[in-house]
Design a protein around this motif. Structure first.
Motif, PDB file in Angstrom:
ATOM      1  N   GLY A 150       0.811  -1.205   0.000  1.00 47.84           N
ATOM      2  CA  GLY A 150       0.000   0.000   0.000  1.00 47.84           C
ATOM      3  C   GLY A 150       0.845   1.255   0.000  1.00 47.84           C
ATOM      4  N   ILE A 151       1.902   1.272   0.794  1.00 49.95           N
ATOM      5  CA  ILE A 151       2.790   2.438   0.827  1.00 49.95           C
ATOM      6  C   ILE A 151       3.518   2.599  -0.502  1.00 49.95           C
ATOM      7  CG2 ILE A 151       4.834   3.416   1.938  1.00 49.95           C
ATOM      8  CD1 ILE A 151       3.974   2.016   4.497  1.00 49.95           C
ATOM      9  N   ALA A 204       2.501   1.590  -3.442  1.00 49.85           N
ATOM     10  CA  ALA A 204       1.560   2.042  -4.476  1.00 49.85           C
ATOM     11  C   ALA A 204       1.242   3.522  -4.317  1.00 49.85           C
ATOM     12  CB  ALA A 204       0.280   1.209  -4.386  1.00 49.85           C
ATOM     13  N   THR A 205       1.191   4.003  -3.083  1.00 44.35           N
ATOM     14  CA  THR A 205       0.892   5.422  -2.850  1.00 44.35           C
ATOM     15  C   THR A 205       1.979   6.320  -3.414  1.00 44.35           C
ATOM     16  OG1 THR A 205      -0.320   4.859  -0.834  1.00 44.35           O
ATOM     17  CG2 THR A 205       0.407   7.158  -1.082  1.00 44.35           C
ATOM     18  N   PHE A 206       3.224   5.912  -3.244  1.00 44.15           N
ATOM     19  CA  PHE A 206       4.343   6.735  -3.697  1.00 44.15           C
ATOM     20  C   PHE A 206       4.871   6.295  -5.064  1.00 44.15           C
ATOM     21  CE2 PHE A 206       4.325   7.245   0.889  1.00 44.15           C
ATOM     22  CZ  PHE A 206       4.495   8.624   1.022  1.00 44.15           C
ATOM     23  N   SER A 223       7.124  -2.566  -5.393  1.00 43.02           N
ATOM     24  CA  SER A 223       6.947  -3.349  -4.170  1.00 43.02           C
ATOM     25  C   SER A 223       7.982  -4.459  -4.042  1.00 43.02           C
ATOM     26  CB  SER A 223       5.537  -3.948  -4.128  1.00 43.02           C
ATOM     27  OG  SER A 223       5.337  -4.808  -5.244  1.00 43.02           O
TER      28      SER A 223
END
Length: 399
Positions: free
Chosen positions: A247-248, A250-252, A256
Motif C-alpha cells: 500500500g505504501i 503504491a501510494t508513492f 513493491s
C-alpha cells in the motif's frame, strides 16, 4: 623447626584442598554430559552431510552416509540387445552386450528376468529367458544370450543387482558452483544480508540505550511490548506487513519488489530480539561511569557514542551473528518481498531452483548446503569470542 607430624598434617590439608577444588559434583557432571550430548547431536548430522556431499550420486541415492566406506549394492535395470544385434555362430543365434553403464566400476552380483525376483540367478549362472533362449551374465556385466532359433524381439529388460566400491567425487560441488545464476545469487544474498544486519543493530542500539538509561513516561510499557513481540510468529505477521508495504509503495509509485522492502522486513522481524538483548546488556553497565560522564557535562549522545557503544560490542556481536545467520539462510521472506526472477533470487532460492519442480538432482543439496554455510562460518568464527559473553549478559542482566 617443624616436626614430621606437622609437615604431614600440612601435606594432608593441601591435598584435601586440592581435591575439593577438582571434585566433580553431580550437577556439574550432568551439565557437562548435556553439553556433550548437544555437541554430538549437532556434529554427527553435519559430519554426515559433509560425507554425503562428496559421495557418488548413484551410491548416495541407495545408501546412507554411514555406509560410505563399505561396498554398496543397488538394483538396476538393463536393456538387452534387440533382434538386429544377433549373429549366427555354429548354428546358434547369439546376442552379446553389457548391462552395466559405460565406465562403471561395479560388478554384477545377481540378476533376474522378472521385476518380482531381480536376484533369482547368481552372476555367471545360466538363466532361461521367458521369450526363449538362455542368458549368462558375468560379474563384469557382459552377457551372452543364445537361442537355437532366430530372435524376433525389439526390447527386453533385465533386472540385476550390482556392487561397487566406495566412490568419492567433487562432481556435486562442481555442478552447484558452475550452475547458471549461482554467482548472481551469491551477490544478491550479500546485498540482502549485510544491510539487513546493520540496520536493525543501529536502530536497536539507540532504542536500547533510551530504554536502559533515559527516564520517560511509558518506558516500562515499551520494554514489556518488546518482550511480547518476541513470541509473535513471523508467518502470522508476514502477510499484514506485505499488504502494508504494498500500500505504501503504491501510494508513492514505487516498486513493491525491491531490496528496500526486504531490508525493512528483516529489520522489523529482528528489532524485538535486538532491543531486548542490547537493553539488558546496557542496563548492566556500571552506573558510576554514566554518572561521572554526566557530571563532566556529557550529553546522552556523547555517552552513548563514546562509552556505551564500545562497551556493548559483545552484545552487538552476538546479535549480529544471529541476524546474519537468519537472513542469509532465509527463503520465505526473500521470495515474498524480493520475487523469484533469476536476477532477484538469493542463494537459498537458487539452490531450490536447481532441484527442479519435481526435486530432481536432490543430491546437490548436500554440496549446496556446505557452499551456503561458508560465509556464515566465517562470520561466526570471527565473532565467536564475543558470542557467549554477549549472549549470556544480554539474557540475564536487567536494570
Amino acid at each position: 623447626m617443624a616436626t614430621i607430624a606437622q609437615v604431614q598434617t600440612t601435606e594432608v590439608a593441601a591435598r584435601s584442598g586440592w581435591l575439593s577444588k577438582v571434585r566433580v559434583t553431580p550437577g556439574r557432571a550432568a551439565a557437562h554430559l548435556a553439553l556433550l550430548l548437544l555437541v554430538v547431536i549437532w556434529t554427527v548430522p553435519t559430519f554426515g552431510l559433509l560425507i554425503s556431499s562428496v559421495r557418488d550420486k548413484d551410491q548416495l541415492a541407495v545408501s546412507g552416509w554411514w555406509t560410505s566406506l563399505t561396498t554398496v549394492e543397488r538394483s538396476s535395470v538393463g536393456v538387452l540387445g534387440t533382434a538386429a544385434d544377433q549373429v549366427e555362430e555354429g548354428g546358434q543365434y547369439v546376442i552379446r552386450g553389457n548391462v552395466l553403464p559405460e565406465g562403471s566400476n561395479e560388478t554384477v552380483v545377481s540378476f533376474g528376468t522378472s521385476i518380482n525376483n531381480p536376484t533369482e540367478f547368481a552372476a555367471g549362472s545360466p538363466a532361461e529367458m521367458r521369450i526363449g533362449g538362455e542368458i549368462i551374465v558375468s560379474e563384469d556385466g557382459s552377457y551372452v544370450w543364445t537361442s537355437p532359433t532366430a530372435f524376433e524381439h525389439d526390447r527386453v529388460r533385465l533386472f540385476y543387482t550390482s556392487a561397487g566400491s566406495p566412490r568419492f567425487t567433487l562432481e556435486n560441488y562442481t555442478e552447484v558452483l558452475t550452475a547458471a545464476g549461482i554467482g548472481r545469487a551469491f551477490v544478491n544474498s550479500f546485498t540482502v544480508t549485510v544491510p539487513a544486519t546493520i540496520i536493525p543493530i543501529l536502530i536497536a542500539a539507540f532504542a536500547a540505550y533510551a530504554l536502559a538509561w533515559m527516564r520517560f513516561p511509558g518506558r516500562t510499557l515499551l520494554v514489556a511490548l518488546m518482550v511480547g513481540l518476541l513470541v509473535v510468529p513471523l508467518q502470522m505477521s508476514l502477510i499484514p506487513l506485505l499488504r502494508m508495504y504494498n500500500g505504501i509503495a503504491a501510494t508513492f509509485g514505487g516498486n513493491s519488489k525491491s531490496y528496500l522492502g526486504i531490508w525493512l522486513a528483516h529489520t522489523a522481524f529482528g528489532l524485538p530480539l535486538a532491543i531486548y538483548l542490547l537493553r539488558n546488556y546496557m542496563a548492566g553497565l556500571p552506573r558510576e561511569i554514566m554518572e561521572s560522564a554526566r557530571m563532566d557535562g556529557a550529553s546522552h549522545f556523547q555517552i552513548f557514542a563514546t562509552m556505551v557503544l564500545p562497551l556493548s560490542f559483545p552484545a552487538l556481536a552476538s546479535f549480529a551473528i544471529f541476524q546474519f545467520l537468519w537472513v542469509w539462510n532465509d527463503l520465505l521472506v526473500a521470495i515474498v518481498f524480493l520475487g523469484q526472477s533469476s536476477d532477484e533470487l538469493v542463494l537459498t532460492g537458487q539452490l531450490r531452483a536447481l532441484l527442479g519442480s519435481r526435486g530432481d538432482n536432490w543430491e546437490i543439496l548436500t554440496a549446496g548446503a556446505f557452499i551456503s554455510i561458508v560465509v556464515p562460518l566465517i562470520v561466526f568464527f570471527s565473532l565467536q569470542r564475543y558470542f557467549v559473553r554477549g549472549l549470556l549478559a544480554g539474557s540475564v542482566k536487567g536494570g
